[in-house]
Design a protein around this motif. Sequence first.
Motif, PDB file in Angstrom:
ATOM      1  N   ALA A 148      57.183  45.613  83.604  1.00 43.80           N
ATOM      2  CA  ALA A 148      57.966  44.848  84.582  1.00 43.80           C
ATOM      3  C   ALA A 148      58.947  43.853  83.982  1.00 43.80           C
ATOM      4  O   ALA A 148      59.405  42.944  84.681  1.00 43.80           O
ATOM      5  CB  ALA A 148      57.027  44.127  85.546  1.00 43.80           C
ATOM      6  N   SER A 189      65.508  49.314  91.287  1.00 43.51           N
ATOM      7  CA  SER A 189      64.820  49.531  92.564  1.00 43.51           C
ATOM      8  C   SER A 189      64.972  50.991  92.991  1.00 43.51           C
ATOM      9  O   SER A 189      65.679  51.319  93.952  1.00 43.51           O
ATOM     10  CB  SER A 189      65.391  48.583  93.631  1.00 43.51           C
ATOM     11  N   HIS A 239      61.872  55.914  94.609  1.00 43.24           N
ATOM     12  CA  HIS A 239      60.443  56.198  94.418  1.00 43.24           C
ATOM     13  C   HIS A 239      60.093  55.814  92.987  1.00 43.24           C
ATOM     14  O   HIS A 239      60.661  56.354  92.029  1.00 43.24           O
ATOM     15  CB  HIS A 239      60.137  57.674  94.669  1.00 43.24           C
ATOM     16  N   VAL A 240      59.169  54.860  92.856  1.00 41.51           N
ATOM     17  CA  VAL A 240      58.791  54.337  91.543  1.00 41.51           C
ATOM     18  C   VAL A 240      57.461  54.937  91.102  1.00 41.51           C
ATOM     19  O   VAL A 240      56.504  55.016  91.891  1.00 41.51           O
ATOM     20  CB  VAL A 240      58.666  52.796  91.598  1.00 41.51           C
ATOM     21  N   ALA A 263      54.623  54.071  88.313  1.00 44.78           N
ATOM     22  CA  ALA A 263      54.210  53.001  87.415  1.00 44.78           C
ATOM     23  C   ALA A 263      52.752  52.672  87.685  1.00 44.78           C
ATOM     24  O   ALA A 263      52.153  53.171  88.639  1.00 44.78           O
ATOM     25  CB  ALA A 263      55.077  51.752  87.621  1.00 44.78           C
ATOM     26  N   ALA A 281      49.725  50.132  88.892  1.00 46.26           N
ATOM     27  CA  ALA A 281      49.642  49.184  90.008  1.00 46.26           C
ATOM     28  C   ALA A 281      50.035  47.780  89.557  1.00 46.26           C
ATOM     29  O   ALA A 281      50.690  47.032  90.307  1.00 46.26           O
ATOM     30  CB  ALA A 281      48.225  49.185  90.578  1.00 46.26           C
ATOM     31  N   THR A 324      52.156  46.948  87.106  1.00 49.36           N
ATOM     32  CA  THR A 324      53.605  46.886  86.941  1.00 49.36           C
ATOM     33  C   THR A 324      54.299  46.803  88.292  1.00 49.36           C
ATOM     34  O   THR A 324      55.269  46.044  88.463  1.00 49.36           O
ATOM     35  CB  THR A 324      54.100  48.112  86.150  1.00 49.36           C
ATOM     36  N   ILE A 325      53.819  47.551  89.264  1.00 48.39           N
ATOM     37  CA  ILE A 325      54.422  47.515  90.597  1.00 48.39           C
ATOM     38  C   ILE A 325      54.305  46.110  91.196  1.00 48.39           C
ATOM     39  O   ILE A 325      55.274  45.567  91.752  1.00 48.39           O
ATOM     40  CB  ILE A 325      53.761  48.564  91.508  1.00 48.39           C
ATOM     41  N   ALA A 362      57.538  43.593  91.786  1.00 47.31           N
ATOM     42  CA  ALA A 362      57.854  43.132  93.146  1.00 47.31           C
ATOM     43  C   ALA A 362      58.242  41.664  93.181  1.00 47.31           C
ATOM     44  O   ALA A 362      58.855  41.209  94.153  1.00 47.31           O
ATOM     45  CB  ALA A 362      56.657  43.378  94.069  1.00 47.31           C
ATOM     46  N   ILE A 392      60.806  46.714  96.074  1.00 46.46           N
ATOM     47  CA  ILE A 392      60.184  48.011  95.822  1.00 46.46           C
ATOM     48  C   ILE A 392      60.278  48.829  97.106  1.00 46.46           C
ATOM     49  O   ILE A 392      59.686  48.474  98.121  1.00 46.46           O
ATOM     50  CB  ILE A 392      58.706  47.859  95.400  1.00 46.46           C
ATOM     51  N   ALA A 410      56.520  53.254  96.081  1.00 47.93           N
ATOM     52  CA  ALA A 410      55.930  53.324  94.750  1.00 47.93           C
ATOM     53  C   ALA A 410      54.647  54.125  94.771  1.00 47.93           C
ATOM     54  O   ALA A 410      53.904  54.119  95.754  1.00 47.93           O
ATOM     55  CB  ALA A 410      55.652  51.920  94.218  1.00 47.93           C
ATOM     56  N   PRO A 443      51.354  54.213  92.538  1.00 45.16           N
ATOM     57  CA  PRO A 443      50.606  53.650  91.411  1.00 45.16           C
ATOM     58  C   PRO A 443      49.806  54.721  90.676  1.00 45.16           C
ATOM     59  O   PRO A 443      49.159  55.561  91.301  1.00 45.16           O
ATOM     60  CB  PRO A 443      49.690  52.620  92.079  1.00 45.16           C
TER      61      PRO A 443
END
Length: 322
Positions: A32, A39, A42-43, A45, A47, A49-50, A54, A59, A62, A64
């Motif tokens: 992060a 942004s 669809h990410v 990563a 949980a 990092t999400i 944020a 976000i 995402a 996780p």
Amino acid sequence: MQTPIEPGILLPTLELWLDSRRVKPEGFISHAHSDHLASHHHVLATAETIALAAQRMKIKQAQPLRFGEPMERDGYTLTLFPAGHCLGSAQIAIDVRATGERIVYTGDLHLGDDLFGQPAEPISCDTLIIDATFGHPDYVFPARAAVSEDVCAWVEETLHYGEVPVVLAYSLGKGQEALHILLEAGFAVHVHESTFAMTTVYQQMGARFPGRFTRWRGRREEGTVVLMPPHARTRREMFGLAPYRTLLLSGWAADPSCKYRMRVDEALPLSDHCDWNQLNAYVEQAQPQRVFTMFGPQQFSAHLRDKGIAAWPLEARQPALF
């Protein structure tokens, strides 16, 4: 793989972006820090990092992913492994089913002990894309325990002379490690708001600190340490702390000129990146057939070529390989 014109790594055959700084339909984010974020619609990563990302951006959607749990995609499998850089930081292994090849992208990486997560380890692969920020033999860092002792000794000395110790460390990752070191030594710590926000997320994700700390309100208090990111050190922020001394925590401090360039009273080499020895250890253990290096000087890829390994810096234009 292509060297993209824009920041980030593209595996075009797989239509997969890694740490792109421009918005994509889908993108993997290794950690992060702001120089790895966008942004994406669809990410992919961890949980952690999400949750940390944020704090810095919106976000949209995402997914996780957990360390060690493979995710099947069309034609390949993704698996994340710890990167040891900051909370939630991840390496990604990409297993291409058609060729049986394994590609590993490390993102920012540090081997060894990790206060807040699983330690990073080298991943065997055919192709390695590795962060080589400190890929020069001048950058060999002392043991972290020794640096921690030096940090505490500097703080003690500064307090002894009636000055406020101001410890400068990035708000994410280094800041939490510095906070842990200071609290474990029994110091009273005031934390700048940007570092405080990230530390709160650390706690929400299960991280524990060996003591209590408070948000810094911009005032001088005798006997306390102020922890802030380097960019927050403005004239207005510092005016109320005088007299004070500044300590920068950075891998660049392995260069004795660092404290003069950064205009601080002292600098110590506490880094969340691999040094020269760790980079070599990673390649030796991963045994890749080819290596692409990111960032840093070109000495590391040249060193690997001298050892008979096909290696190139990604700053140079390369043919599309994947």
